[in-house]
Design an enzyme around this catalytic site. Structure first.
Site, PDB file in Angstrom:
ATOM      1  N   LYS A   1       1.000  -1.484  -0.186  1.00 50.02           N
ATOM      2  CA  LYS A   1      -0.028   0.116  -0.153  1.00 50.02           C
ATOM      3  C   LYS A   1       0.508   1.663  -0.207  1.00 50.02           C
ATOM      4  O   LYS A   1       0.540   2.325  -0.175  1.00 50.02           O
ATOM      5  CB  LYS A   1      -1.062   0.360   1.643  1.00 50.02           C
ATOM      6  CG  LYS A   1      -1.550  -1.161   1.945  1.00 50.02           C
ATOM      7  CD  LYS A   1      -1.857  -1.583   3.011  1.00 50.02           C
ATOM      8  CE  LYS A   1      -3.099  -2.703   2.972  1.00 50.02           C
ATOM      9  NZ  LYS A   1      -3.028  -3.010   4.744  1.00 50.02           N
ATOM     10  N   GLY A   2       2.205   1.321   0.548  1.00 44.62           N
ATOM     11  CA  GLY A   2       2.833   2.336   0.531  1.00 44.62           C
ATOM     12  C   GLY A   2       2.882   3.021  -0.538  1.00 44.62           C
ATOM     13  O   GLY A   2       3.357   4.319  -0.530  1.00 44.62           O
TER      14      GLY A   2
ATOM     15  N   GLU B   1       7.478   3.194  -5.899  1.00 40.48           N
ATOM     16  CA  GLU B   1       7.692   2.000  -4.852  1.00 40.48           C
ATOM     17  C   GLU B   1       7.997   3.469  -3.658  1.00 40.48           C
ATOM     18  O   GLU B   1       8.142   4.494  -3.869  1.00 40.48           O
ATOM     19  CB  GLU B   1       8.783   1.082  -4.253  1.00 40.48           C
ATOM     20  CG  GLU B   1       8.611  -0.234  -3.993  1.00 40.48           C
ATOM     21  CD  GLU B   1       7.656  -0.545  -2.719  1.00 40.48           C
ATOM     22  OE1 GLU B   1       6.856   0.565  -2.146  1.00 40.48           O
ATOM     23  OE2 GLU B   1       8.377  -1.697  -2.218  1.00 40.48           O
ATOM     24  N   ASP B   2       7.578   3.163  -1.996  1.00 42.54           N
ATOM     25  CA  ASP B   2       7.649   4.047  -0.935  1.00 42.54           C
ATOM     26  C   ASP B   2       9.169   4.272  -0.601  1.00 42.54           C
ATOM     27  O   ASP B   2       9.505   5.632  -0.660  1.00 42.54           O
ATOM     28  CB  ASP B   2       6.872   3.603  -0.127  1.00 42.54           C
ATOM     29  CG  ASP B   2       7.134   2.205   0.649  1.00 42.54           C
ATOM     30  OD1 ASP B   2       7.187   1.563  -0.104  1.00 42.54           O
ATOM     31  OD2 ASP B   2       6.092   2.030   1.245  1.00 42.54           O
TER      32      ASP B   2
ATOM     33  N   ASP C   1      14.507  -0.051   1.137  1.00 43.87           N
ATOM     34  CA  ASP C   1      15.457  -0.752   2.444  1.00 43.87           C
ATOM     35  C   ASP C   1      16.161  -1.724   2.581  1.00 43.87           C
ATOM     36  O   ASP C   1      17.541  -1.444   1.897  1.00 43.87           O
ATOM     37  CB  ASP C   1      14.538  -1.356   3.359  1.00 43.87           C
ATOM     38  CG  ASP C   1      14.792  -1.207   5.087  1.00 43.87           C
ATOM     39  OD1 ASP C   1      15.932  -0.014   4.932  1.00 43.87           O
ATOM     40  OD2 ASP C   1      14.691  -1.920   5.821  1.00 43.87           O
TER      41      ASP C   1
ATOM     42  N   VAL D   1      11.089   4.807   9.396  1.00 38.67           N
ATOM     43  CA  VAL D   1      10.158   6.896   8.727  1.00 38.67           C
ATOM     44  C   VAL D   1       8.645   6.331   8.231  1.00 38.67           C
ATOM     45  O   VAL D   1       8.255   4.732   7.817  1.00 38.67           O
ATOM     46  CB  VAL D   1      10.771   7.051   7.751  1.00 38.67           C
ATOM     47  CG1 VAL D   1      11.854   8.379   7.879  1.00 38.67           C
ATOM     48  CG2 VAL D   1      11.340   6.357   6.649  1.00 38.67           C
TER      49      VAL D   1
ATOM     50  N   ARG E   1      -0.589   6.036   7.722  1.00 39.09           N
ATOM     51  CA  ARG E   1       0.193   6.695   6.017  1.00 39.09           C
ATOM     52  C   ARG E   1      -0.149   7.513   5.438  1.00 39.09           C
ATOM     53  O   ARG E   1       0.424   8.225   4.745  1.00 39.09           O
ATOM     54  CB  ARG E   1      -0.257   5.278   5.632  1.00 39.09           C
ATOM     55  CG  ARG E   1      -0.170   4.320   6.000  1.00 39.09           C
ATOM     56  CD  ARG E   1      -1.104   3.078   5.268  1.00 39.09           C
ATOM     57  NE  ARG E   1      -1.050   1.377   5.341  1.00 39.09           N
ATOM     58  CZ  ARG E   1       0.475   0.556   4.652  1.00 39.09           C
ATOM     59  NH1 ARG E   1       1.324   1.378   4.097  1.00 39.09           N
ATOM     60  NH2 ARG E   1       0.427  -0.223   5.513  1.00 39.09           N
TER      61      ARG E   1
HETATM   62  P1  IMP Z   1      13.319  -4.450   2.100  1.00 37.70           P
HETATM   63  O1  IMP Z   1      12.761  -5.733   1.134  1.00 37.70           O
HETATM   64  O2  IMP Z   1      13.679  -4.168   2.863  1.00 37.70           O
HETATM   65  O3  IMP Z   1      13.786  -3.318   0.421  1.00 37.70           O
HETATM   66  O4  IMP Z   1      12.061  -3.650   2.459  1.00 37.70           O
HETATM   67  C1  IMP Z   1      10.936  -3.048   1.283  1.00 37.70           C
HETATM   68  C2  IMP Z   1       9.638  -2.775   2.691  1.00 37.70           C
HETATM   69  O5  IMP Z   1       9.569  -2.560   4.117  1.00 37.70           O
HETATM   70  C3  IMP Z   1       8.758  -1.272   1.690  1.00 37.70           C
HETATM   71  O6  IMP Z   1       8.464  -1.045   0.594  1.00 37.70           O
HETATM   72  C4  IMP Z   1       8.230  -1.048   3.276  1.00 37.70           C
HETATM   73  O7  IMP Z   1       7.076  -1.419   2.996  1.00 37.70           O
HETATM   74  C5  IMP Z   1       9.030  -1.073   4.219  1.00 37.70           C
HETATM   75  N1  IMP Z   1       9.739  -0.745   5.053  1.00 37.70           N
HETATM   76  C6  IMP Z   1      10.879  -0.342   4.996  1.00 37.70           C
HETATM   77  N2  IMP Z   1      11.951   0.443   5.768  1.00 37.70           N
HETATM   78  C7  IMP Z   1      10.738   0.837   6.413  1.00 37.70           C
HETATM   79  C8  IMP Z   1      10.274   2.318   6.851  1.00 37.70           C
HETATM   80  O8  IMP Z   1      11.476   3.079   7.506  1.00 37.70           O
HETATM   81  N3  IMP Z   1       9.172   2.568   7.200  1.00 37.70           N
HETATM   82  C9  IMP Z   1       8.164   2.035   6.754  1.00 37.70           C
HETATM   83  N4  IMP Z   1       8.542   1.023   5.658  1.00 37.70           N
HETATM   84  C10 IMP Z   1       9.659   0.646   5.741  1.00 37.70           C
HETATM   85 MG    MG Z   2       6.376  -0.891   0.637  1.00 36.63          MG
END
Ligand code: IMP
Ligand code: MG
Length: 174
Positions: free
Chosen positions: A41-42, A97-98, A101, A151, A163
């Site tokens: 949803k982000g 994407e939001d 990470d 964040v 959100r």
């Molecule tokens: P990744 O697979 O670790 O890159 O994570 C991606 C997903 O983790 C993002 O699309 C977010 O939904 C969530 N996420 C990662 N860091 C944060 C944060 O600081 N705040 C909120 N959601 C996060």
């Molecule tokens: Mg996300």
């Protein structure tokens, strides 16, 4: 435990940057139609604002993948909760994407969507936490690089809340 949100990026800063990204995309894809793929949803708040700033033809689709439970750490397991409605074949796809990470979600999604035969596929993220990367992901358009802090706002949640904040903030527990 009481929570508060410290502002990291103001509404004005975020809006200004999204406008710049929209302009860059409109320039880079001149003469084409871009197909924006939102990761729910982000990504939805960012994608709506971004789409409004793109001046070339835009189509949109939505998908949902989960790599997070309700904790603040990536599990590394990516599950497709809702797939796209339309095929990507021969389209110029931009995945929106939001935040990137660890990069696990995006490296999985980009590979999966890339296998569907798009004319091109790029990644646009509002936020990037490069320090946290464990998987190599090429980010084509980045709103802001941010430090390793959790964040919220502009689509990003903590346990599904926050959100709707029109800015990006850091949750603090006092
Ligand atoms: P990744 O697979 O670790 O890159 O994570 C991606 C997903 O983790 C993002 O699309 C977010 O939904 C969530 N996420 C990662 N860091 C944060 C944060 O600081 N705040 C909120 N959601 C996060
Ligand atoms: Mg996300």
């Amino acid at each position: 435990m009481a929570e508060s949100v410290r502002v990291l990026l103001t509404e004005e800063e975020v809006d200004k940057r999204i406008k710049e990204l929209g302009e860059a995309i409109s320039r880079d894809y001149q003469g084409e139609t871009v197909h924006l793929v939102c990761v729910l949803k982000g990504g939805v708040f960012f994608m709506c604002e971004l789409a409004k700033r793109i001046t070339i033809p835009v189509t949109m689709d939505f998908m949902s993948a989960s790599s997070y439970g309700s904790s603040t750490k990536s599990s590394g397991v990516v599950k497709i909760v809702k797939d796209l409605d339309e095929p990507l074949k021969d389209r110029h796809v931009i995945v929106v994407e939001d935040i990137v990470d660890s990069g696990r979600t995006l490296s999985y999604l980009l590979k999966m969507l890339g296998d569907r035969g798009p004319a091109s596929i790029k990644l646009c993220t509002l936020l990037d936490k490069p320090e946290r990367r464990v998987t190599d992901v090429k980010v084509d358009y980045t709103g802001f690089e941010i430090p390793d802090e959790f964040v919220v706002g502009y689509g990003l949640d903590y346990d599904q809340r926050y959100r709707n904040l029109p800015y990006i903030g850091v949750v603090e527990f006092n």
